[in-house]
Motif scaffolding. Structure first.
Motif, PDB file in Angstrom:
ATOM      1  N   ALA A 143       0.832  -1.206   0.000  1.00  0.00           N
ATOM      2  CA  ALA A 143       0.000   0.000   0.000  1.00  0.00           C
ATOM      3  C   ALA A 143       0.860   1.246   0.000  1.00  0.00           C
TER       4      ALA A 143
ATOM      5  N   ARG B 208      -8.530  -1.491  -9.419  1.00  0.00           N
ATOM      6  CA  ARG B 208      -7.696  -0.947  -8.344  1.00  0.00           C
ATOM      7  C   ARG B 208      -8.572  -0.539  -7.151  1.00  0.00           C
TER       8      ARG B 208
ATOM      9  N   ASP C 135      -8.161  -1.085  -4.095  1.00  0.00           N
ATOM     10  CA  ASP C 135      -7.426  -0.926  -2.846  1.00  0.00           C
ATOM     11  C   ASP C 135      -6.871   0.481  -2.650  1.00  0.00           C
TER      12      ASP C 135
END
Length: 225
Positions: free
Chosen positions: A2, A122, A124
């Motif tokens: 992340a 995407r 996340d």
């Protein structure tokens, strides 16, 4: 992972845009050549690429203008062709809802088939990272699209006469349609819409797309029920 994505959304956007660049460029060049072959000036085609930012809608518009359709019919037909963007917008609304006002007003301009699919892959990304990713993705795709259309517009006049370009629009739409024929309502909508569009277009060319779209929606809905 992340942390890496948070620090490099522009690199992620560039990589994603590169994955669709080849197909986008081929469509853009073909559209530019087609616009040139239909007798349109270069400037409207260049401006239309980033402003309309939708190849199928732009192709529909220039084809209808070339056939002598009025402004209202051209706008309505382009809107019908781009109606799927309403579904894309609804699907992306949770990603946009927590963003600054300026982003919610300006960023939806970048919603096209490619950016929608790439952004959905995407999930996340946090809101701030998504904002940077979406801006970079939209910019990269816009550059590829506009430069491809411009290339087609420049190359078009230098090519020999190609009367078969009159069928390019039909071929493009068939290419977009084929992968979506996965169930009975879709097939019913496509067959009915195409048939009605052909009949209506024979009588009133400028109304073929609108008539076919309405008939296709009704047929698909009836079969689904």
């Amino acid at each position: 992972m992340a942390t890496l994505l948070d620090s490099r959304p522009h690199a992620l956007a560039f990589r994603d845009a590169a994955s669709v660049a080849l197909g986008l460029a081929a469509f853009g060049v073909t559209l530019g050549v087609t616009i040139s072959a239909l007798g349109f000036a270069t400037l409207p085609g260049l401006v239309g690429a980033p402003v309309v930012y939708a190849g199928s809608a732009q192709l529909t518009a220039v084809t209808l203008v070339q056939q002598g359709a009025g402004l209202a019919v051209v706008v309505a037909s382009a809107a019908v062709v781009n109606a799927r963007m309403l579904l894309y917008s609804a699907s992306l609304s949770p990603r946009f809802s927590g963003q600054p006002t300026w982003f919610r007003w300006l960023a939806p301009h970048f919603i096209v088939d490619q950016t929608y699919l790439l952004a959905n892959a995407r999930p996340d990304l946090d809101p701030r990272t998504f904002r940077r990713y979406w801006g970079c993705l939209g910019f990269f795709v816009l550059v590829v699209w506009s430069s491809s259309v411009a290339t087609g517009l420049v190359v078009g006049p230098a090519l020999p006469e190609m009367p078969h370009l009159a069928f390019v629009g039909t071929a493009m739409f068939l290419g977009l349609l084929a992968p979506r024929l996965t169930n009975r309502p879709a097939v019913a909508a496509a067959v009915t819409g195409g048939s009605v569009a052909a009949v209506v277009g024979f009588v009133r060319p400028e109304l073929g797309i609108v008539g076919g779209a309405m008939a296709g929606v009704l047929a698909g809905s009836a079969v689904r029920r």
